[in-house]
Design a protein around this motif. Structure first.
Motif, PDB file in Angstrom:
ATOM      1  N   SER A  51       0.850  -1.096   0.032  1.00 47.69           N
ATOM      2  CA  SER A  51       0.137   0.205   0.049  1.00 47.69           C
ATOM      3  C   SER A  51       0.786   1.389   0.091  1.00 47.69           C
ATOM      4  N   VAL A  52       1.916   1.159  -0.168  1.00 46.82           N
ATOM      5  CA  VAL A  52       3.142   2.429  -0.185  1.00 46.82           C
ATOM      6  C   VAL A  52       4.211   2.506  -1.135  1.00 46.82           C
ATOM      7  N   SER A  53       4.293   3.501  -1.707  1.00 49.19           N
ATOM      8  CA  SER A  53       5.275   3.625  -2.744  1.00 49.19           C
ATOM      9  C   SER A  53       6.494   3.878  -2.137  1.00 49.19           C
ATOM     10  N   GLU A  54       7.640   3.621  -3.021  1.00 50.30           N
ATOM     11  CA  GLU A  54       9.024   3.871  -2.446  1.00 50.30           C
ATOM     12  C   GLU A  54       9.344   5.183  -2.065  1.00 50.30           C
ATOM     13  N   GLN A  55       8.495   6.297  -2.858  1.00 48.31           N
ATOM     14  CA  GLN A  55       8.722   7.491  -2.244  1.00 48.31           C
ATOM     15  C   GLN A  55       8.350   7.871  -0.708  1.00 48.31           C
ATOM     16  N   GLU A  56       7.077   7.154  -0.328  1.00 52.12           N
ATOM     17  CA  GLU A  56       6.699   7.313   0.782  1.00 52.12           C
ATOM     18  C   GLU A  56       7.616   6.579   1.769  1.00 52.12           C
ATOM     19  N   ILE A  57       8.208   5.333   1.644  1.00 49.25           N
ATOM     20  CA  ILE A  57       9.131   4.997   2.344  1.00 49.25           C
ATOM     21  C   ILE A  57      10.220   5.711   2.818  1.00 49.25           C
ATOM     22  N   LEU A  58      10.833   6.372   1.569  1.00 50.84           N
ATOM     23  CA  LEU A  58      11.894   7.492   1.703  1.00 50.84           C
ATOM     24  C   LEU A  58      11.649   8.440   2.615  1.00 50.84           C
ATOM     25  N   SER A  59      10.319   9.110   2.509  1.00 49.41           N
ATOM     26  CA  SER A  59       9.751   9.848   3.403  1.00 49.41           C
ATOM     27  C   SER A  59       9.969   9.614   4.655  1.00 49.41           C
ATOM     28  N   GLN A  60       9.322   8.388   4.999  1.00 55.13           N
ATOM     29  CA  GLN A  60       9.533   7.828   6.324  1.00 55.13           C
ATOM     30  C   GLN A  60      10.886   8.135   7.005  1.00 55.13           C
ATOM     31  N   PHE A  61      11.922   7.348   6.199  1.00 52.14           N
ATOM     32  CA  PHE A  61      12.965   7.318   6.882  1.00 52.14           C
ATOM     33  C   PHE A  61      13.683   8.669   6.941  1.00 52.14           C
ATOM     34  N   GLY A  62      13.111   9.831   6.059  1.00 56.81           N
ATOM     35  CA  GLY A  62      13.545  11.391   6.368  1.00 56.81           C
ATOM     36  C   GLY A  62      13.050  11.917   7.526  1.00 56.81           C
ATOM     37  N   LYS A  63      11.949  11.384   8.049  1.00 53.43           N
ATOM     38  CA  LYS A  63      11.325  11.797   9.033  1.00 53.43           C
ATOM     39  C   LYS A  63      11.679  11.265  10.514  1.00 53.43           C
ATOM     40  N   ALA A  64      12.446   9.889  10.253  1.00 58.06           N
ATOM     41  CA  ALA A  64      12.693   9.026  11.467  1.00 58.06           C
ATOM     42  C   ALA A  64      14.050   9.686  12.274  1.00 58.06           C
ATOM     43  N   LEU A  80      18.742  -0.128   5.074  1.00 57.43           N
ATOM     44  CA  LEU A  80      19.514   0.152   5.732  1.00 57.43           C
ATOM     45  C   LEU A  80      20.436   1.295   4.775  1.00 57.43           C
ATOM     46  N   LEU A  81      20.534   1.255   3.568  1.00 52.09           N
ATOM     47  CA  LEU A  81      21.208   1.987   2.841  1.00 52.09           C
ATOM     48  C   LEU A  81      19.917   3.224   2.606  1.00 52.09           C
ATOM     49  N   GLU A  82      18.731   2.919   2.327  1.00 53.94           N
ATOM     50  CA  GLU A  82      17.721   4.048   2.187  1.00 53.94           C
ATOM     51  C   GLU A  82      17.717   4.977   3.406  1.00 53.94           C
ATOM     52  N   ALA A  83      17.678   4.347   4.724  1.00 46.69           N
ATOM     53  CA  ALA A  83      17.735   5.103   6.069  1.00 46.69           C
ATOM     54  C   ALA A  83      18.968   5.824   5.897  1.00 46.69           C
ATOM     55  N   MET A  84      20.128   5.274   5.731  1.00 43.37           N
ATOM     56  CA  MET A  84      21.620   6.208   5.759  1.00 43.37           C
ATOM     57  C   MET A  84      21.362   7.319   5.039  1.00 43.37           C
ATOM     58  N   VAL A  85      20.914   7.340   3.483  1.00 40.99           N
ATOM     59  CA  VAL A  85      20.889   8.381   2.720  1.00 40.99           C
ATOM     60  C   VAL A  85      19.895   9.398   3.159  1.00 40.99           C
ATOM     61  N   MET A  86      18.897   8.985   3.811  1.00 41.84           N
ATOM     62  CA  MET A  86      17.786  10.049   4.254  1.00 41.84           C
ATOM     63  C   MET A  86      17.973  10.405   5.780  1.00 41.84           C
ATOM     64  N   GLY A  87      19.100  10.129   6.466  1.00 42.57           N
ATOM     65  CA  GLY A  87      19.283  10.742   7.599  1.00 42.57           C
ATOM     66  C   GLY A  87      18.971  10.196   9.052  1.00 42.57           C
ATOM     67  N   ALA A  88      18.379   8.772   8.773  1.00 42.21           N
ATOM     68  CA  ALA A  88      17.789   8.163   9.786  1.00 42.21           C
ATOM     69  C   ALA A  88      19.121   7.494  10.502  1.00 42.21           C
ATOM     70  N   THR A 141      25.266  10.305   4.474  1.00 41.75           N
ATOM     71  CA  THR A 141      24.876  10.752   3.380  1.00 41.75           C
ATOM     72  C   THR A 141      26.193  10.715   2.230  1.00 41.75           C
ATOM     73  N   ASN A 142      27.229  11.229   2.722  1.00 44.97           N
ATOM     74  CA  ASN A 142      28.368  11.113   2.019  1.00 44.97           C
ATOM     75  C   ASN A 142      29.040   9.837   1.806  1.00 44.97           C
ATOM     76  N   THR A 143      28.851   8.929   2.463  1.00 49.28           N
ATOM     77  CA  THR A 143      29.408   7.370   2.197  1.00 49.28           C
ATOM     78  C   THR A 143      28.371   6.829   1.161  1.00 49.28           C
ATOM     79  N   VAL A 144      27.247   6.897   1.204  1.00 50.17           N
ATOM     80  CA  VAL A 144      26.197   6.382   0.230  1.00 50.17           C
ATOM     81  C   VAL A 144      26.558   7.178  -1.018  1.00 50.17           C
ATOM     82  N   LYS A 145      26.542   8.417  -0.914  1.00 51.63           N
ATOM     83  CA  LYS A 145      26.986   9.113  -2.335  1.00 51.63           C
ATOM     84  C   LYS A 145      28.080   8.647  -3.152  1.00 51.63           C
ATOM     85  N   GLU A 146      29.292   8.519  -2.242  1.00 50.36           N
ATOM     86  CA  GLU A 146      30.564   7.867  -2.590  1.00 50.36           C
ATOM     87  C   GLU A 146      30.393   6.813  -3.547  1.00 50.36           C
ATOM     88  N   ARG A 147      29.812   5.775  -2.594  1.00 53.82           N
ATOM     89  CA  ARG A 147      29.660   4.397  -2.976  1.00 53.82           C
ATOM     90  C   ARG A 147      28.599   3.897  -3.870  1.00 53.82           C
TER      91      ARG A 147
END
Length: 171
Positions: A51-64, A80-88, A141-147
């Motif tokens: 029931s949820v889009s990938e964008q909504e999941i990323l939004s949840q990580f951004g709020k976490a 894990l990677l999504e959470a890292m890039v979104m700041g959780a 954020t830097n680690t994920v961007k780099e890799r």
């Protein structure tokens, strides 16, 4: 994942005011979530995967504030990677290749997946140490961007195909 609820019970004093979000909960997790909320008053939001889009999941990580990923299998967790890039702030089990991405105690905390005491200590630290969480968000954020940045991945894919092409010429 039920071990996380044991850890949450040890952190009730600092979980007030937070909502726990659970993605793709099993039936056991749904029951445990309902009981936990009834007993503690701490709300749990269960997100069914269909029931949820990938964008909504990323939004949840951004709020976490934190992300908890507990697994007893190997392999890197996409969440894990999504959470890292979104700041959780990641709290991840040691069995998920997390040590290749997280510098323990600096950019996240790696825990034993079946140790509620260790997980509770990690939750406490992440919820009470704003400097740790803020610095980890920047580092991750830097680690994920780099890799995983487009130019990095693009070059790796091109090199891989070139190697395959070259090896086929010799056949």
């Amino acid at each position: 994942a039920l071990v996380a609820f044991q850890a949450f019970r040890q952190c009730l004093d600092i979980l007030k005011g937070y909502t726990i979000v659970v993605y793709a909960a099993s039936e056991d997790m749904k029951i445990a979530s309902h009981l936990f909320t009834q007993e503690t008053g701490i709300p749990i939001n269960i997100i069914p995967p269909a029931s949820v889009s990938e964008q909504e999941i990323l939004s949840q990580f951004g709020k976490a504030r934190i992300y908890i990923g507990l697994s007893i299998s190997d392999g890197i967790s996409t969440s894990l990677l999504e959470a890292m890039v979104m700041g959780a702030f990641p709290i991840q089990s040691c069995t998920a290749c997390a040590d290749e991405w997280i510098e323990g105690g600096k950019s996240g905390i790696i825990v034993q997946p079946e140790d509620p005491d260790e997980i509770a200590n990690a939750i406490r630290r992440a919820l009470t140490d704003a400097t740790l969480v803020n610095q980890a968000a920047e580092t991750n954020t830097n680690t994920v961007k780099e890799r995983l940045g487009h130019s990095k991945i693009n070059q790796q894919v091109v090199t891989m195909y070139q190697n395959v092409f070259e090896s086929q010429k010799d056949l």
